[in-house]
Design a protein around this motif. Sequence first.
Motif, PDB file in Angstrom:
ATOM      1  N   HIS A 163       0.841  -1.192   0.000  1.00 10.75           N
ATOM      2  CA  HIS A 163       0.000   0.000   0.000  1.00 10.75           C
ATOM      3  C   HIS A 163       0.878   1.245   0.000  1.00 10.75           C
ATOM      4  CE1 HIS A 163      -3.376   2.560   0.881  1.00 10.75           C
ATOM      5  NE2 HIS A 163      -4.194   1.529   0.997  1.00 10.75           N
ATOM      6  N   SER A 164       0.563   2.190  -0.852  1.00 11.11           N
ATOM      7  CA  SER A 164       1.285   3.459  -0.819  1.00 11.11           C
ATOM      8  C   SER A 164       0.839   4.274   0.391  1.00 11.11           C
ATOM      9  CB  SER A 164       1.026   4.249  -2.102  1.00 11.11           C
ATOM     10  OG  SER A 164       1.794   5.435  -2.077  1.00 11.11           O
ATOM     11  N   LEU A 165       1.630   5.257   0.733  1.00 15.73           N
ATOM     12  CA  LEU A 165       1.284   6.210   1.795  1.00 15.73           C
ATOM     13  C   LEU A 165       1.740   7.591   1.343  1.00 15.73           C
ATOM     14  CD1 LEU A 165       2.219   4.342   5.118  1.00 15.73           C
ATOM     15  CD2 LEU A 165      -0.048   5.133   4.420  1.00 15.73           C
ATOM     16  N   PRO A 166       1.212   8.652   1.935  1.00 13.08           N
ATOM     17  CA  PRO A 166       1.673   9.995   1.549  1.00 13.08           C
ATOM     18  C   PRO A 166       3.195  10.095   1.647  1.00 13.08           C
ATOM     19  CG  PRO A 166      -0.292  10.158   2.899  1.00 13.08           C
ATOM     20  CD  PRO A 166       0.104   8.703   2.897  1.00 13.08           C
ATOM     21  N   ALA A 167       3.806  10.709   0.610  1.00 12.04           N
ATOM     22  CA  ALA A 167       5.279  10.732   0.505  1.00 12.04           C
ATOM     23  C   ALA A 167       5.943  11.488   1.646  1.00 12.04           C
ATOM     24  CB  ALA A 167       5.676  11.343  -0.838  1.00 12.04           C
ATOM     25  N   ARG A 168       5.170  12.335   2.344  1.00 13.24           N
ATOM     26  CA  ARG A 168       5.766  13.112   3.445  1.00 13.24           C
ATOM     27  C   ARG A 168       6.311  12.212   4.546  1.00 13.24           C
ATOM     28  NH1 ARG A 168       1.135  12.894   6.971  1.00 13.24           N
ATOM     29  NH2 ARG A 168      -0.701  12.897   5.645  1.00 13.24           N
ATOM     30  N   TRP A 196      13.492  -9.015 -10.254  1.00 10.75           N
ATOM     31  CA  TRP A 196      12.361  -8.480  -9.483  1.00 10.75           C
ATOM     32  C   TRP A 196      12.434  -6.971  -9.356  1.00 10.75           C
ATOM     33  CZ3 TRP A 196      13.113  -5.792  -4.850  1.00 10.75           C
ATOM     34  CH2 TRP A 196      14.363  -5.941  -4.235  1.00 10.75           C
ATOM     35  N   SER A 197      11.306  -6.365  -8.961  1.00 10.95           N
ATOM     36  CA  SER A 197      11.258  -4.928  -8.705  1.00 10.95           C
ATOM     37  C   SER A 197      10.174  -4.692  -7.652  1.00 10.95           C
ATOM     38  CB  SER A 197      10.959  -4.155  -9.992  1.00 10.95           C
ATOM     39  OG  SER A 197       9.787  -4.656 -10.591  1.00 10.95           O
ATOM     40  N   PHE A 198      10.057  -3.456  -7.250  1.00 14.60           N
ATOM     41  CA  PHE A 198       9.076  -3.117  -6.220  1.00 14.60           C
ATOM     42  C   PHE A 198       8.218  -1.946  -6.693  1.00 14.60           C
ATOM     43  CE2 PHE A 198       7.557  -0.557  -2.754  1.00 14.60           C
ATOM     44  CZ  PHE A 198       6.949  -1.499  -1.953  1.00 14.60           C
ATOM     45  N   SER A 199       6.933  -1.989  -6.413  1.00  9.22           N
ATOM     46  CA  SER A 199       6.112  -0.802  -6.682  1.00  9.22           C
ATOM     47  C   SER A 199       5.022  -0.693  -5.626  1.00  9.22           C
ATOM     48  CB  SER A 199       5.497  -0.844  -8.079  1.00  9.22           C
ATOM     49  OG  SER A 199       4.422  -1.736  -8.103  1.00  9.22           O
ATOM     50  N   PHE A 200       4.490   0.513  -5.486  1.00  4.22           N
ATOM     51  CA  PHE A 200       3.379   0.726  -4.563  1.00  4.22           C
ATOM     52  C   PHE A 200       2.059   0.510  -5.297  1.00  4.22           C
ATOM     53  CE2 PHE A 200       6.787   2.949  -2.346  1.00  4.22           C
ATOM     54  CZ  PHE A 200       6.581   2.519  -1.049  1.00  4.22           C
ATOM     55  N   GLN A 201       0.972   0.465  -4.527  1.00  5.24           N
ATOM     56  CA  GLN A 201      -0.361   0.306  -5.104  1.00  5.24           C
ATOM     57  C   GLN A 201      -1.373   1.018  -4.198  1.00  5.24           C
ATOM     58  OE1 GLN A 201      -0.755  -4.293  -4.222  1.00  5.24           O
ATOM     59  NE2 GLN A 201      -2.711  -3.303  -3.710  1.00  5.24           N
ATOM     60  N   THR A 206      -6.073  11.929  -2.059  1.00  2.00           N
ATOM     61  CA  THR A 206      -6.201  12.842  -0.915  1.00  2.00           C
ATOM     62  C   THR A 206      -5.633  14.225  -1.218  1.00  2.00           C
ATOM     63  OG1 THR A 206      -4.099  12.037  -0.044  1.00  2.00           O
ATOM     64  CG2 THR A 206      -6.093  10.980   0.808  1.00  2.00           C
ATOM     65  N   GLY A 207      -5.126  14.425  -2.454  1.00  2.00           N
ATOM     66  CA  GLY A 207      -4.659  15.750  -2.826  1.00  2.00           C
ATOM     67  C   GLY A 207      -3.211  16.038  -2.486  1.00  2.00           C
ATOM     68  N   GLU A 208      -2.477  15.070  -1.998  1.00  2.00           N
ATOM     69  CA  GLU A 208      -1.037  15.274  -1.738  1.00  2.00           C
ATOM     70  C   GLU A 208      -0.275  14.141  -2.432  1.00  2.00           C
ATOM     71  OE1 GLU A 208       0.218  14.741   2.387  1.00  2.00           O
ATOM     72  OE2 GLU A 208      -1.475  13.410   2.765  1.00  2.00           O
ATOM     73  N   PRO A 209       1.039  14.323  -2.660  1.00  2.00           N
ATOM     74  CA  PRO A 209       1.788  13.254  -3.341  1.00  2.00           C
ATOM     75  C   PRO A 209       1.919  12.002  -2.484  1.00  2.00           C
ATOM     76  CG  PRO A 209       3.108  15.286  -3.122  1.00  2.00           C
ATOM     77  CD  PRO A 209       1.853  15.502  -2.347  1.00  2.00           C
ATOM     78  N   TRP A 210       1.813  10.845  -3.135  1.00  2.00           N
ATOM     79  CA  TRP A 210       1.965   9.552  -2.448  1.00  2.00           C
ATOM     80  C   TRP A 210       3.232   8.876  -2.969  1.00  2.00           C
ATOM     81  CZ3 TRP A 210      -2.105   6.383   0.277  1.00  2.00           C
ATOM     82  CH2 TRP A 210      -3.100   7.205   0.829  1.00  2.00           C
ATOM     83  N   LEU A 211       3.698   7.891  -2.219  1.00  2.00           N
ATOM     84  CA  LEU A 211       4.907   7.156  -2.620  1.00  2.00           C
ATOM     85  C   LEU A 211       4.676   6.398  -3.918  1.00  2.00           C
ATOM     86  CD1 LEU A 211       5.924   5.638   0.860  1.00  2.00           C
ATOM     87  CD2 LEU A 211       7.046   7.533  -0.338  1.00  2.00           C
ATOM     88  N   GLY A 212       5.665   6.413  -4.787  1.00  2.00           N
ATOM     89  CA  GLY A 212       5.581   5.700  -6.054  1.00  2.00           C
ATOM     90  C   GLY A 212       6.816   4.866  -6.273  1.00  2.00           C
ATOM     91  N   PRO A 213       6.917   4.203  -7.428  1.00  2.00           N
ATOM     92  CA  PRO A 213       5.961   4.238  -8.519  1.00  2.00           C
ATOM     93  C   PRO A 213       4.715   3.423  -8.196  1.00  2.00           C
ATOM     94  CG  PRO A 213       7.674   2.627  -8.990  1.00  2.00           C
ATOM     95  CD  PRO A 213       8.053   3.298  -7.709  1.00  2.00           C
TER      96      PRO A 213
END
Length: 292
Positions: A163-168, A196-201, A206-213
């Motif tokens: 799960h991604s979370l806000p990048a802050r 292999w690689s890793f990505s968020f989902q 919520t209007g703010e940047p989230w962790l990616g990719p």
Amino acid sequence: MKTAVVLMAYGSPDRLEDVPAYYADIRGGRPIAAHQLEDLVSRYRRLGIEQSNPLNAITEETRAALQTELGIPVFTGMKHWTPHISEAAERALAGGAELVVGLVLAPHYSRLSIDGYKEQLDRALAGHAALTFVDSWHDDPGLVSFLADRIRGTDAHVVFTAHSLPARILDEGDPYRDQLLETATLVAAEADVEDWSFSFQSESPTGEPWLGPDILDHLTTLEARGVRDVLVCPIGFVSDHLEIRWDIDTEACDRADELGIRLERIEMPNADPAFVAVLAAIVGRALAPVAA
Ligand code: FEC
């Protein structure tokens, strides 16, 4: 000392009509745009959730199996739905528990996620029982082996997700992303998987940047690199819930189809006896200093 376990999960609405109240709980009083609620209702509807929810049955199966394995009472407590964490704590106290082990069905620590579970449990116990809380179990050898077994021998490119979370959270020194990368590295090494690689989902609007990719963009990148077979291993989750059945099985699969990628995902741990044994060992280790 009389001991009990409070096994915690995010929680999921029991019926379609519960979705507005469930979403309100997640938002914690902040406003919800009508189209966002409609979108969420339609996702649950399209998964066939009308009068019952199979995820809650899986959580109950896991709880019952863990209780049998440990031989001590295990109570389910949900962060955003019933039975709430506070109800689980009340049941543990009513049963005479003097020590409670708190274990969240999410292996990675973030202040934004796990602290919410811990605060709810702490508040509900109110000092009437001692609390041993498992903050994270992302590098647990049993978990790593269990997941390695799920991907060993694959010829596909493995994408680990969470799960991604806000990048802050990164500015705040939160260990969430590092713990995720550690799990992925350990699992890949144990399975002898090099590709292999890793990505968020599951990012929320919520209007703010989230962790990616984000996995949807990541699939495009992989296609450009010539990858045609992907095996998704969602290390941030342990059950078949909306984030798996919708975000991976529906959205990511649709994107993969568009890109000409064959996408499969591992079977989730759910109530698999080998996974329940992993949970039991974690509780056992949490209790070891008390028993000594
Ligand atoms: O199947 C189900 O019914 C429940 C699936 C579910 C799981 C889950 C896990 C995590 N979440 C985490 C963080 C956030 C943040 C927000 C947020 C929003 C939602 C919404 C739904 C939802 N989450 Fe979730 N999450 C699940 C479901 N989550 C539904 C609201 C609609 C949407 O955005 O799609 C944003 C909150 C806000 O708006 O302020 C942040 C994290 C996890 C993994 C750890 C854990 O399980 O606790 C982190 C399962």
